[in-house]
Design an enzyme around this catalytic site. Structure first.
Site, PDB file in Angstrom:
ATOM      1  NE  ARG A  20      -3.640  -2.262   2.462  1.00  0.00           N
ATOM      2  CZ  ARG A  20      -4.642  -2.374   3.303  1.00  0.00           C
ATOM      3  NH1 ARG A  20      -4.821  -1.466   4.238  1.00  0.00           N
ATOM      4  NH2 ARG A  20      -5.465  -3.388   3.220  1.00  0.00           N
ATOM      5  CG  HIS A  62      -1.461  -1.591   7.848  1.00  0.00           C
ATOM      6  ND1 HIS A  62      -1.407  -1.257   9.170  1.00  0.00           N
ATOM      7  CD2 HIS A  62      -2.748  -1.944   7.601  1.00  0.00           C
ATOM      8  CE1 HIS A  62      -2.609  -1.404   9.712  1.00  0.00           C
ATOM      9  NE2 HIS A  62      -3.427  -1.826   8.792  1.00  0.00           N
ATOM     10  CB  CYS A 149      -8.169   0.924  10.300  1.00  0.00           C
ATOM     11  SG  CYS A 149      -6.906  -0.243   9.828  1.00  0.00           S
TER      12      CYS A 149
END
Length: 154
Positions: A20, A62, A149
């Site tokens: 990402r 991530h 998130c």
């Protein structure tokens, strides 16, 4: 550049290179941070170890899947990251492999928000003097989402 690949630890930022976040995006952020008096380092979390200038780690979705800053020079860390020299100057709180999802936690106003269902990790934080708030993250976990998130940090 994915926000989940950026972990601020005081005046230093760890930036994950992942599916990402690419190297160019990480370099651009690193330059902006430097212009504002911060330091940064790159961590290749693809598991490939192929990103120039980045410390290689095991594969992570991530960076914040395996790293969180608790303040007071203390990092929460998973096995994928624990042996890297980048973290030698920090006190490390290691997350048991069976509770790896718990590493995605956040500190807010002297409390640590954690995902419910990780008793070893919660006990470890309490032993270190942290007050924890365990939240049901089961629906977010189904889509690889975590507490970081769901937060905006300023």
């Amino acid at each position: 550049m994915d926000g989940g690949d950026v972990c601020q630890a005081g005046n230093h930022f760890f930036i994950g290179i992942s599916a990402r976040t690419n190297h160019e995006g990480a370099c651009q952020l690193g330059k902006l941070l430097e212009q504002n008096g911060y330091t940064s380092s790159f961590m290749d979390i693809t598991g490939q170890g192929s990103v120039r200038g980045a410390v290689a780690t095991g594969p992570l979705l991530h960076l914040k899947s395996g790293l969180a800053f608790l303040g007071r020079n203390r990092l929460v860390i998973t096995a994928a990251l624990e042996n890297h020299p980048e973290f030698a100057a920090y006190d490390l709180v290691r997350v048991d492999g069976a509770e790896m999802y718990a590493a995605n936690c956040i500190t807010v106003n002297d409390r640590v928000l954690i995902a419910r269902g990780h008793p070893k990790f919660e006990a470890k934080l309490r032993e270190l003097g942290y007050q924890t708030i365990a939240l049901d993250m089961s629906e977010f976990q189904k889509m690889d989402g975590g507490l970081s998130c769901l937060s905006l940090r300023f």
